[in-house]
Design an enzyme around this catalytic site. Structure first.
Site, PDB file in Angstrom:
ATOM      1  N   ASP A 209       0.833  -1.195   0.000  1.00 19.27           N
ATOM      2  CA  ASP A 209       0.000   0.000   0.000  1.00 19.27           C
ATOM      3  C   ASP A 209       0.876   1.256   0.000  1.00 19.27           C
ATOM      4  O   ASP A 209       1.870   1.319   0.734  1.00 19.27           O
ATOM      5  CB  ASP A 209      -0.865  -0.024   1.273  1.00 19.27           C
ATOM      6  CG  ASP A 209      -1.944   1.034   1.275  1.00 19.27           C
ATOM      7  OD1 ASP A 209      -2.757   1.056   0.344  1.00 19.27           O
ATOM      8  OD2 ASP A 209      -1.978   1.841   2.228  1.00 19.27           O
ATOM      9  N   GLU A 275       1.635  -0.568  -4.992  1.00 22.65           N
ATOM     10  CA  GLU A 275       0.622   0.426  -5.334  1.00 22.65           C
ATOM     11  C   GLU A 275       1.345   1.767  -5.377  1.00 22.65           C
ATOM     12  O   GLU A 275       1.823   2.248  -4.346  1.00 22.65           O
ATOM     13  CB  GLU A 275      -0.477   0.467  -4.274  1.00 22.65           C
ATOM     14  CG  GLU A 275      -1.614   1.373  -4.709  1.00 22.65           C
ATOM     15  CD  GLU A 275      -2.194   2.241  -3.611  1.00 22.65           C
ATOM     16  OE1 GLU A 275      -3.294   2.754  -3.802  1.00 22.65           O
ATOM     17  OE2 GLU A 275      -1.540   2.433  -2.567  1.00 22.65           O
TER      18      GLU A 275
END
Ligand code: BGC
Length: 564
Positions: A209, A275
């Site tokens: 993330d 990401e």
């Protein structure tokens, strides 16, 4: 059993599970791991190679679980570690790999390390794990700099200690999500343990993330003011002091060594997918340099207009850049942060997913409430989304499918304010409605809510009254359904020697608004983005079509896969 192919991740189709909304096994209105286990056969029959599970860790849920209170356990709402082990085993037995979310940029204010940092006070080793700083102004009453949070409002929150207000801490996202200080080797060590914990349990990979945000410029320089917020720009631009800092290189190489150690000891591949919204593409490519991460999301398809020239240029740009360093491309049409693809493609402007992050321009349009009021032609959107699915699944590389895309689910755009849960809704005084519309629990069966997602409890976000025809059960036996289309395409993809990793060749036999490319041996993909039906290539045979052909021609907004 999973295939022994060490390069599986170069050509996989990965299905994203957002656990809260996938399947409610204990009928409490929230999805959970027992529900996920019940649906493993569905995922196997769909034909995906892997699943990525969004955070399932203990969390106060200030940001849907992206505020982690304990990285090595499971939130009781979702189940237990034993459930997670059973899910992993069940997926592996059915030949599917499992990726989970690693959230290394920030934790939750409920994480013991953050609580200890607040308690330990300024200058402590505990505070050095995070970004604490003195405020500006005579009494430190102003934040240390002008940084704005990606969810709205300032990126600094002041600690109120026993003696009153004192230092501030940094949070790129919500105040409940304090940022770790990755310049501190103790933070590296904390995450080494987390990574090993899950790799040792058999997790095959980690989706990282905010992978481009971990390192911050320690001088905390102000960023240019965003006129929409009056605060420093939070979203990516080259040179931003918290995006894509040079220190990421060492962090990622270290993780790669850790992952490679598993394969070297005969324990199988462990992989990372980043990401990252870093631009330009050349800068993003550094994330997948040899010795760094295996793959990174390429969000360009999510931002691309449904228009032939833009799509072709976007595809070429990515294939060329990835091929230059030998990394596979990833394709993404949607995720838990963006407008569902069927709705996006039914809007007058098809290249604007509602998303957090992105360009300053995107940030500005969100504040202008530019996107939401646009009307949606959902039939058109769904037709295009089906055509886009065949396009992305035919492209070289890895494809991510967000839960419900295979059902053609639309964005729920009319959720009442009082059920909204996205922190960006609260942090912007409701000016941004947020991402809840793509997170509504899936319809599995039946004619009324909760559509088999739990027995009779009200789902945590209400499902529309008109979703009966969209349920997995309703689509199951219907050869024309979106679910059947995905199943057929994935079945072909899993055995066709031309599909997955590799290359493509464009054909210029068609007019500008038609995309036609071939892959060897013997495969063709034609996408009609024009307004007129077009003929099939001579001598070709249709393997699968995203919609009915008319008089043997491919209608507008339709794709076909061909044997040639
Ligand atoms: C996740 C979001 C989350 C944010 C902060 C993202 O990129 O995909 O859902 O809100 O990181 O963790």
């Amino acid at each position: 059993m999973t295939s022994p192919d060490p390069s599986w991740w170069r050509s996989a189709v990965v299905y994203q599970i957002y656990p809260r909304s996938f399947a409610d096994g204990n009928n409490d209105g929230t999805g959970d791991i027992p529900g996920m286990i019940e649906r493993l056969d569905y995922l196997r029959d769909l034909g995906v190679d892997a699943v990525w599970v969004s955070p399932w860790y203990p969390s106060p849920m200030a940001d849907g679980g992206y505020d982690v209170a304990d990285y090595c356990d499971i939130d009781p709402r979702f189940g237990t570690l034993a459930d997670a082990d059973a899910f992993l085993a069940g997926a592996h037995e059915r030949g599917m790999r499992v990726l989970i979310d690693l959230v290394p940029n920030h934790c939750s204010i409920a994480h013991p390390a953050f609580r200890a940092a607040v308690a330990a006070g300024p200058g402590s080793a505990e505070r050095a794990l995070f970004h604490f700083a003195d405020g500006r102004g005579p009494a430190g009453e102003l934040p240390p700099n002008n940084w704005g949070s990606l969810f709205g409002g300032p990126a600094w929150e002041r600690v109120i200690g026993p003696d009153g207000p004192e230092q501030w801490y940094l949070h790129m996202f919500a105040p409940e999500q304090p940022d770790w200080n990755w310049a501190n080797p103790d933070v590296v060590a904390v995450f080494d343990d987390v990574i090993r914990f899950w790799f040792d349990r058999g997790v095959d990979g980690l989706r990282v993330d905010v992978a481009d945000g971990l390192a911050k410029d320690a001088a905390y320089p102000d960023t240019p003011v965003d006129p929409a917020t009056g605060l420093g720009i939070a979203s990516f631009y080259p040179g931003h002091p918290w995006w894509n800092q040079p220190e990421l290189d060492a962090i990622q190489r270290h993780w790669r060594e850790l992952a490679d150690g598993y394969a070297e000891h005969g324990m199988g591949e462990r992989i990372f997918v980043c990401e990252a919204n870093t631009k330009p593409l050349e800068a993003l490519m550094r994330f997948v340099d040899p010795g760094r991460m295996h793959t990174t999301f390429n969000f360009d398809m999510l931002w691309c207009e449904w228009e032939a020239g833009s799509l072709r240029a976007m595809i070429d740009r990515n294939l060329i850049a990835h091929a230059a360093i030998g990394a596979p491309t990833t394709w993404v049409l949607g995720n838990h942060d963006s407008t569902r693809v069927a709705t996006r493609y039914g809007k007058p402007e098809t290249g604007k997913p509602f998303t957090l992050g992105g360009t300053p321009e995107a940030w500005a349009y969100r504040f202008a409430e530019y996107f939401w009021p646009q009307p949606t032609d959902i039939e058109l959107g769904r037709r295009r989304a089906r055509a886009a699915a065949l396009l992305e699944l035919a492209l070289p590389g890895t494809t991510y499918v967000y839960q419900g895309e295979e059902l053609g689910l639309p964005e729920v755009e009319d959720l009442p304010d009082d059920v909204l849960d996205d922190p960006s809704f609260f942090r912007t005084g409701g000016r941004i409605r947020g991402r809840d519309g793509c997170r509504v629990p899936l319809p599995w069966s039946g004619t009324t809510a909760p559509y088999g997602n739990g027995r009779d409890a009200s789902p945590w976000l209400p499902q529309p009254d008109v979703w009966a025809d969209l349920s997995a059960a309703a689509q199951d036996g219907d050869p024309d359904s979106t679910l059947s289309l995905y199943r057929r395409a994935l079945a072909i993809r899993s055995t066709h020697p031309a599909l997955g990793d590799g290359t493509l060749a464009w054909s210029d036999d068609y007019p500008g608004h038609v995309l036609y490319f071939t892959r060897e041996p013997g495969f063709g993909c034609l996408v009609n983005l024009s307004t007129e039906p077009v003929d099939l290539p001579t001598g070709s045979r249709v393997l699968v079509a995203s919609g009915p052909l008319s008089d043997g021609k491919v209608p507008p907004d339709t794709s076909v896969w061909l044997d040639r």
